[in-house]
Design a protein around this motif. Structure first.
Motif, PDB file in Angstrom:
ATOM      1  N   GLY A  95       0.819  -1.205   0.000  1.00  0.00           N
ATOM      2  CA  GLY A  95       0.000   0.000   0.000  1.00  0.00           C
ATOM      3  C   GLY A  95       0.852   1.254   0.000  1.00  0.00           C
ATOM      4  N   ILE A  96       1.972   1.197   0.734  1.00  0.00           N
ATOM      5  CA  ILE A  96       2.887   2.337   0.748  1.00  0.00           C
ATOM      6  C   ILE A  96       3.521   2.522  -0.630  1.00  0.00           C
ATOM      7  CG2 ILE A  96       5.055   3.179   1.719  1.00  0.00           C
ATOM      8  CD1 ILE A  96       4.260   1.812   4.343  1.00  0.00           C
ATOM      9  N   VAL A  97       3.836   1.408  -1.291  1.00  0.00           N
ATOM     10  CA  VAL A  97       4.381   1.494  -2.656  1.00  0.00           C
ATOM     11  C   VAL A  97       3.406   2.223  -3.564  1.00  0.00           C
ATOM     12  CG1 VAL A  97       5.008   0.146  -4.703  1.00  0.00           C
ATOM     13  CG2 VAL A  97       5.825  -0.559  -2.445  1.00  0.00           C
ATOM     14  N   ALA A  98       2.121   1.834  -3.474  1.00  0.00           N
ATOM     15  CA  ALA A  98       1.114   2.492  -4.302  1.00  0.00           C
ATOM     16  C   ALA A  98       0.989   3.969  -3.943  1.00  0.00           C
ATOM     17  CB  ALA A  98      -0.230   1.782  -4.136  1.00  0.00           C
ATOM     18  N   ALA A  99       1.075   4.289  -2.652  1.00  0.00           N
ATOM     19  CA  ALA A  99       0.971   5.685  -2.221  1.00  0.00           C
ATOM     20  C   ALA A  99       2.158   6.496  -2.723  1.00  0.00           C
ATOM     21  CB  ALA A  99       0.891   5.750  -0.698  1.00  0.00           C
ATOM     22  N   VAL A 100       3.351   5.937  -2.672  1.00  0.00           N
ATOM     23  CA  VAL A 100       4.538   6.640  -3.170  1.00  0.00           C
ATOM     24  C   VAL A 100       4.411   6.924  -4.661  1.00  0.00           C
ATOM     25  CG1 VAL A 100       7.012   6.423  -3.590  1.00  0.00           C
ATOM     26  CG2 VAL A 100       6.063   5.773  -1.372  1.00  0.00           C
ATOM     27  N   LEU A 101       3.909   5.948  -5.409  1.00  0.00           N
ATOM     28  CA  LEU A 101       3.694   6.177  -6.842  1.00  0.00           C
ATOM     29  C   LEU A 101       2.695   7.311  -7.059  1.00  0.00           C
ATOM     30  CD1 LEU A 101       3.549   2.491  -8.153  1.00  0.00           C
ATOM     31  CD2 LEU A 101       5.398   4.141  -8.465  1.00  0.00           C
ATOM     32  N   GLY A 102       1.663   7.351  -6.190  1.00  0.00           N
ATOM     33  CA  GLY A 102       0.696   8.446  -6.286  1.00  0.00           C
ATOM     34  C   GLY A 102       1.327   9.798  -5.990  1.00  0.00           C
ATOM     35  N   VAL A 103       2.237   9.834  -5.013  1.00  0.00           N
ATOM     36  CA  VAL A 103       2.922  11.077  -4.688  1.00  0.00           C
ATOM     37  C   VAL A 103       3.822  11.511  -5.853  1.00  0.00           C
ATOM     38  CG1 VAL A 103       4.634  12.141  -3.162  1.00  0.00           C
ATOM     39  CG2 VAL A 103       2.829  10.696  -2.199  1.00  0.00           C
ATOM     40  N   ILE A 104       4.495  10.547  -6.464  1.00  0.00           N
ATOM     41  CA  ILE A 104       5.330  10.863  -7.636  1.00  0.00           C
ATOM     42  C   ILE A 104       4.477  11.478  -8.739  1.00  0.00           C
ATOM     43  CG2 ILE A 104       6.713   9.841  -9.484  1.00  0.00           C
ATOM     44  CD1 ILE A 104       7.686   7.764  -7.429  1.00  0.00           C
ATOM     45  N   LYS A 105       3.306  10.887  -8.966  1.00  0.00           N
ATOM     46  CA  LYS A 105       2.396  11.430  -9.978  1.00  0.00           C
ATOM     47  C   LYS A 105       1.963  12.852  -9.611  1.00  0.00           C
ATOM     48  CE  LYS A 105      -2.243  10.741 -11.876  1.00  0.00           C
ATOM     49  NZ  LYS A 105      -3.483   9.938 -11.764  1.00  0.00           N
ATOM     50  N   THR A 106       1.687  13.059  -8.311  1.00  0.00           N
ATOM     51  CA  THR A 106       1.265  14.388  -7.861  1.00  0.00           C
ATOM     52  C   THR A 106       2.382  15.408  -8.050  1.00  0.00           C
ATOM     53  OG1 THR A 106      -0.199  13.393  -6.222  1.00  0.00           O
ATOM     54  CG2 THR A 106       0.378  15.701  -5.907  1.00  0.00           C
ATOM     55  N   MET A 107       3.606  15.041  -7.723  1.00  0.00           N
ATOM     56  CA  MET A 107       4.727  15.971  -7.841  1.00  0.00           C
ATOM     57  C   MET A 107       4.998  16.347  -9.295  1.00  0.00           C
ATOM     58  SD  MET A 107       5.504  16.626  -4.788  1.00  0.00           S
ATOM     59  CE  MET A 107       6.997  17.562  -5.072  1.00  0.00           C
ATOM     60  N   SER A 108       4.668  15.427 -10.206  1.00  0.00           N
ATOM     61  CA  SER A 108       4.874  15.754 -11.627  1.00  0.00           C
ATOM     62  C   SER A 108       3.837  16.742 -12.132  1.00  0.00           C
ATOM     63  CB  SER A 108       4.831  14.475 -12.466  1.00  0.00           C
ATOM     64  OG  SER A 108       3.528  13.902 -12.440  1.00  0.00           O
ATOM     65  N   ALA A 109       2.786  16.966 -11.328  1.00  0.00           N
ATOM     66  CA  ALA A 109       1.747  17.924 -11.710  1.00  0.00           C
ATOM     67  C   ALA A 109       1.678  19.067 -10.706  1.00  0.00           C
ATOM     68  CB  ALA A 109       0.400  17.204 -11.807  1.00  0.00           C
ATOM     69  N   ILE A 110       2.833  19.458 -10.180  1.00  0.00           N
ATOM     70  CA  ILE A 110       2.885  20.452  -9.120  1.00  0.00           C
ATOM     71  C   ILE A 110       2.395  21.824  -9.566  1.00  0.00           C
ATOM     72  CG2 ILE A 110       5.237  21.261  -9.593  1.00  0.00           C
ATOM     73  CD1 ILE A 110       3.705  20.507  -6.133  1.00  0.00           C
ATOM     74  N   ASP A 111       2.340  22.050 -10.897  1.00  0.00           N
ATOM     75  CA  ASP A 111       1.904  23.339 -11.417  1.00  0.00           C
ATOM     76  C   ASP A 111       0.380  23.449 -11.510  1.00  0.00           C
ATOM     77  OD1 ASP A 111       1.811  21.369 -13.338  1.00  0.00           O
ATOM     78  OD2 ASP A 111       2.228  22.733 -15.011  1.00  0.00           O
ATOM     79  N   GLN A 112      -0.332  22.392 -11.122  1.00  0.00           N
ATOM     80  CA  GLN A 112      -1.782  22.399 -11.209  1.00  0.00           C
ATOM     81  C   GLN A 112      -2.393  23.147 -10.018  1.00  0.00           C
ATOM     82  OE1 GLN A 112      -3.557  21.112 -13.848  1.00  0.00           O
ATOM     83  NE2 GLN A 112      -1.495  20.861 -14.739  1.00  0.00           N
ATOM     84  N   PRO A 113      -3.662  23.587 -10.148  1.00  0.00           N
ATOM     85  CA  PRO A 113      -4.327  24.298  -9.052  1.00  0.00           C
ATOM     86  C   PRO A 113      -4.457  23.417  -7.803  1.00  0.00           C
ATOM     87  CG  PRO A 113      -5.533  24.555 -11.104  1.00  0.00           C
ATOM     88  CD  PRO A 113      -4.484  23.526 -11.357  1.00  0.00           C
ATOM     89  N   PRO A 114      -4.590  24.046  -6.629  1.00  0.00           N
ATOM     90  CA  PRO A 114      -4.682  23.291  -5.364  1.00  0.00           C
ATOM     91  C   PRO A 114      -5.801  22.256  -5.340  1.00  0.00           C
ATOM     92  CG  PRO A 114      -4.322  25.604  -4.917  1.00  0.00           C
ATOM     93  CD  PRO A 114      -4.540  25.491  -6.396  1.00  0.00           C
ATOM     94  N   GLU A 115      -6.978  22.591  -5.943  1.00  0.00           N
ATOM     95  CA  GLU A 115      -8.074  21.619  -5.894  1.00  0.00           C
ATOM     96  C   GLU A 115      -7.739  20.342  -6.659  1.00  0.00           C
ATOM     97  OE1 GLU A 115      -9.054  24.804  -9.013  1.00  0.00           O
ATOM     98  OE2 GLU A 115      -8.320  24.704  -6.941  1.00  0.00           O
TER      99      GLU A 115
END
Length: 288
Positions: A177-197
């Protein structure tokens, strides 16, 4: 039945409580297929990698067994004791005739009277092998008891392989589950320029991975492994009853006493009553 109820209660309590607290189910449902693919796929792959073909072959059967419950009922235990009574009595009165029954149990009138017992190869094998050994003068009660204890221990280890494998999977699921969460964080960081919502939804989706790993481990897979272990151990008592009767027989106790020793070694929930067993033995004596 109770297993299915347990799953429904667990899922209903977790997701129902989340929804009643104001949580948005849509966020979980959106991320669920992808997180399940990562976590579930990795768990299944690891399960296949870490277990033998025999364990994999028996996994589905044992999962169904966990939901169905123990195989051996109270009536089966009474039937077993009646069968052991007949065999021990015959062995003392006519050892030569007993050999016909233990060499060919599939044609023995004693075994044929109890088809559920006859259908279990391991049960029949323990009974016939031990009686055969006794007929060949391997009749030291303590040696035979030690032999049966070791044999039953080997059977127990084999029977619990799937339960242990499922428990190992449960132990690994939170980390996956942590592996999946880390992958999700990586995906989020690649879209750091997106709006907060948008970032908020992506972070929420990432955290679904951690939640799902822990939920699957402690809410479903670990309880399933524990349930399977309990069912298997309950059924293993059938072998202990056989051992108790045979060892008592080698100590030259009266046949009725040997059967009573076996009756008292059965788990309470499947132990036939003294009166019920006595009536069944009385019917056997009248018929013979």
């Amino acid at each position: 039945m109770f297993g299915a109820i347990g799953i429904l209660v667990t899922i209903g309590a977790v997701f129902g409580g989340y929804a009643l607290a104001g949580g948005k189910i849509g966020v979980i449902l959106h991320a669920l297929p992808f997180e399940m693919m990562i976590i579930g796929g990795a768990a299944v792959g690891s399960y296949v990698l870490s277990n033998s073909s025999d364990v994999l072959k028996h996994t589905l059967r044992d999962i169904i067994r966990a939901f169905k419950g123990p195989v051996w009922t109270g009536q089966d235990h009474q039937d077993l004791l009646c069968l052991m009574f007949q065999l021990l009595r015959l062995g003392r009165n006519n050892p030569v005739e007993l050999e016909e029954h233990i060499e060919n149990p599939e044609t023995s009138e004693f075994f044929l009277a109890y088809p559920r017992i006859l259908a279990d190869h391991e049960v029949v094998s323990i009974i016939t092998d031990t009686l055969r050994s006794a007929s060949l003068n391997y009749d030291d009660p303590y040696q035979v008891e030690d032999m049966l204890t070791k044999r039953i221990a080997l059977i127990k280890d084999e029977e619990l392989h799937v339960a242990h494998a499922l428990q190992s999977m449960a132990d690994a699921l939170p980390a996956l589950g942590i592996v999946a969460a880390v992958l999700g964080v990586i995906k989020t960081m690649s879209a750091i320029d997106q709006p907060p919502e948008i970032l908020g939804k992506m972070i929420g989706a990432a955290l679904v991975g951690t939640f799902l790993g822990v939920f699957l481990a402690y809410g479903l897979v670990a309880p399933l492994a524990q349930r399977l272990t309990a069912v298997k151990k309950h059924d293993m008592s059938f072998y202990e009853v056989i051992k108790s009767v045979l060892v008592a027989g080698l100590h030259q106790h009266a046949t009725n006493m040997c059967v009573e020793v076996g009756r008292q070694s059965a788990p309470e929930q499947v132990r036939p009553s003294f009166i019920s067993l006595e009536n069944a033995l009385r019917d056997i004596k009248r018929a013979s």
